[in-house]
Design a protein around this motif. Structure first.
Motif, mmCIF file in Angstrom:
data_model
loop_
_atom_site.group_PDB
_atom_site.id
_atom_site.type_symbol
_atom_site.label_atom_id
_atom_site.label_comp_id
_atom_site.label_asym_id
_atom_site.label_seq_id
_atom_site.Cartn_x
_atom_site.Cartn_y
_atom_site.Cartn_z
ATOM 1 N N VAL A 1 0.838 -1.206 0.000
ATOM 2 C CA VAL A 1 0.000 0.000 0.000
ATOM 3 C C VAL A 1 0.871 1.253 0.000
ATOM 4 C CG1 VAL A 1 -1.546 1.379 1.457
ATOM 5 C CG2 VAL A 1 -2.061 -1.031 0.998
ATOM 6 N N VAL A 2 1.921 1.271 0.808
ATOM 7 C CA VAL A 2 2.812 2.435 0.853
ATOM 8 C C VAL A 2 3.460 2.663 -0.503
ATOM 9 C CG1 VAL A 2 4.973 3.310 1.838
ATOM 10 C CG2 VAL A 2 3.225 2.320 3.334
ATOM 11 N N ASN A 3 3.915 1.594 -1.130
ATOM 12 C CA ASN A 3 4.533 1.732 -2.460
ATOM 13 C C ASN A 3 3.525 2.206 -3.495
ATOM 14 O OD1 ASN A 3 7.065 0.923 -1.576
ATOM 15 N ND2 ASN A 3 6.680 -1.249 -1.999
ATOM 16 N N LYS B 1 2.936 5.894 -3.024
ATOM 17 C CA LYS B 1 4.068 6.673 -3.526
ATOM 18 C C LYS B 1 3.973 6.835 -5.029
ATOM 19 C CE LYS B 1 7.509 5.581 0.029
ATOM 20 N NZ LYS B 1 8.787 4.869 0.322
ATOM 21 N N GLN B 2 3.619 5.761 -5.723
ATOM 22 C CA GLN B 2 3.485 5.816 -7.172
ATOM 23 C C GLN B 2 2.356 6.751 -7.598
ATOM 24 O OE1 GLN B 2 3.035 1.747 -8.424
ATOM 25 N NE2 GLN B 2 5.131 1.182 -7.864
ATOM 26 N N GLN B 3 1.364 6.904 -6.722
ATOM 27 C CA GLN B 3 0.244 7.807 -7.005
ATOM 28 C C GLN B 3 0.565 9.251 -6.633
ATOM 29 O OE1 GLN B 3 -2.921 6.021 -4.734
ATOM 30 N NE2 GLN B 3 -3.359 4.460 -6.281
#
Length: 215
Positions: free
Chosen positions: A75-77, A80-82
């Motif tokens: 979810v954190v990754n 970050k991509q968003q």
């Protein structure tokens, strides 16, 4: 000694901890991932959420905790991509007191419960008494990323969404009342469990709570 605060209702961040812990306990990773997004949007830091998921292994086992930590990492990754910026939060202070984990945990457990914890079960299996005091209430509860109120909210949420642990849920309702969670907030807690986990789980959680409160 941790300072207790008595707010009329649970904060948005405290409310967000409940489904995170509950779905970690049940292993529902789809619902957990959604709850992790909601929790981070509500202002929980990454370190606070991670700390809840680490604590959960003491109640739900390593497999559930590890799966939940993997879900948080994903979810954190994804966020970050968003382009979403989540606050990392603080790291836990090291235990610099000249005490063993067992000594610290014994003090913490006594303060949490309101009296020293003894009993025939612990006489029968002294190893589990040692592990509870030294590891759970020492190594884990001594970490300052979460307050004891937050840790107890996560604990009762996990226990509420597990079968066959009503005696532990009952005990932790009592510990919650001794550590900054009010009767009104516990009723709000069961409402939130109903919202996230359904009527059967919530009815059981409410029945156990009513027994504790003598309702």
């Amino acid at each position: 000694m941790q300072t207790q605060t008595h707010e009329p209702m649970l904060t948005q961040q405290e409310q967000a901890l409940i489904p995170i812990a509950a779905f970690t306990a049940s292993g529902n990773l789809t619902s957990l991932s959604s709850s992790l997004h909601i929790g981070l949007d509500a202002g929980l830091t990454i370190s606070e959420v991670r700390e809840v998921l680490v604590q959960m292994y003491a109640y739900t086992g390593f497999p559930r905790s590890l799966n939940a930590l993997g879900a948080l990492m994903a979810v954190v990754n994804e966020r970050k991509q968003q382009g979403l910026v989540d606050v990392e939060g603080i790291s836990a202070d090291s235990l610099c007191e000249p005490q063993s984990s067992l000594d610290i945990g014994t003090e913490n457990q006594t303060q949490l419960v309101g009296q020293p914890v003894t009993g025939a079960l612990f006489d029968f299996a002294p190893a589990i008494d040692h592990y509870l005091k030294a590891h759970l209430f020492g190594d884990i509860f001594a970490r300052d990323i979460l307050s004891w109120k937050q840790r107890e909210l996560a604990t009762i949420a996990a226990l509420a969404n597990m079968q066959g642990v009503n005696s532990q849920l009952q005990a932790h309702y009592g510990i919650s009342l001794n550590n900054g969670i009010t009767v009104e907030q516990l009723h709000q807690f069961t409402d939130l469990i109903r919202q996230h986990c359904g009527d059967d789980i919530a009815d059981n959680a409410q029945t156990v709570l009513s027994g504790v409160l003598g309702e």
